[in-house]
Design an enzyme around this catalytic site. Structure first.
Site, PDB file in Angstrom:
ATOM      1  CG  LEU A 189      -1.737   1.239   1.524  1.00  0.00           C
ATOM      2  CD1 LEU A 189      -2.962   1.222   0.608  1.00  0.00           C
ATOM      3  CD2 LEU A 189      -2.159   1.306   2.981  1.00  0.00           C
ATOM      4  CB  CYS A 190       2.224   3.689  -1.828  1.00  0.00           C
ATOM      5  SG  CYS A 190       1.666   3.710  -3.546  1.00  0.00           S
ATOM      6  CG  HIS A 191      -0.902   9.331  -1.783  1.00  0.00           C
ATOM      7  ND1 HIS A 191      -0.529  10.563  -2.212  1.00  0.00           N
ATOM      8  CD2 HIS A 191      -2.178   9.454  -1.352  1.00  0.00           C
ATOM      9  CE1 HIS A 191      -1.552  11.411  -2.049  1.00  0.00           C
ATOM     10  NE2 HIS A 191      -2.555  10.753  -1.528  1.00  0.00           N
ATOM     11  CB  ILE A 242      -3.929   5.250   1.681  1.00  0.00           C
ATOM     12  CG1 ILE A 242      -4.764   5.261   2.961  1.00  0.00           C
ATOM     13  CG2 ILE A 242      -3.357   6.612   1.350  1.00  0.00           C
ATOM     14  CD1 ILE A 242      -3.975   5.205   4.227  1.00  0.00           C
TER      15      ILE A 242
END
Length: 112
Positions: A69-71, A98
Site C-alpha cells: 500500500l502507498c498513496h 490509501i
C-alpha cells in the site's frame, strides 16, 4: 505478475490462502502514515518506507500473503514487483492506494 487488488476486495484476496498470514505492507513515508492510516482488520500492518525495503527485506516472511500500500499505488506496485522478484509468491498491489482505500473502503481515512 503482481495481483492488482482494490481495497474493497482485499479481505477476499487475503482469504484465498488461509494458511498464509496476511500482511498489509505500508510503504509510505512516516509523515504520510501520520496523515492517514488504515486500521488492521484481519491482517497485520507492517510499515516500511519504500526506500528501506531492500535493507529490511529480512523483516518480511515469503510465506506470508503481502499486499503493498502507498498513496495512489505506484510505489507499492514497484515494491510488490521487487518482492515477487525476490521469492515472495503471494504478493499484491492495493490498487489506488490509501486514496482508494478512503473512497472505496473506509471514508474515515483522510485523503491527502
Amino acid at each position: 505478475m503482481v495481483d492488482q487488488v482494490p481495497p474493497s476486495r482485499l479481505a477476499d484476496w487475503f482469504a484465498l490462502d488461509a494458511t498464509a498470514p496476511p500482511v498489509l505492507l505500508d510503504v509510505r513515508e512516516p509523515w504520510e502514515r501520520q496523515t492517514a492510516s488504515v486500521t488492521p482488520q484481519g491482517f497485520t500492518l507492517v510499515a516500511i518506507p519504500m526506500n528501506e525495503i531492500p535493507a529490511r527485506l529480512a523483516e518480511l516472511d515469503p510465506a506470508q500473503r503481502i499486499a503493498c500500500l502507498c498513496h495512489h499505488g505506484a510505489r507499492s506496485q514497484r515494491v510488490a514487483a521487487f518482492l515477487a522478484q525476490n521469492g515472495f509468491a503471494e504478493v499484491a498491489n492495493v490498487a489506488g492506494g490509501i486514496d482508494a482505500w478512503s473512497i472505496q473502503h473506509d471514508a474515515s481515512v483522510p485523503r491527502y
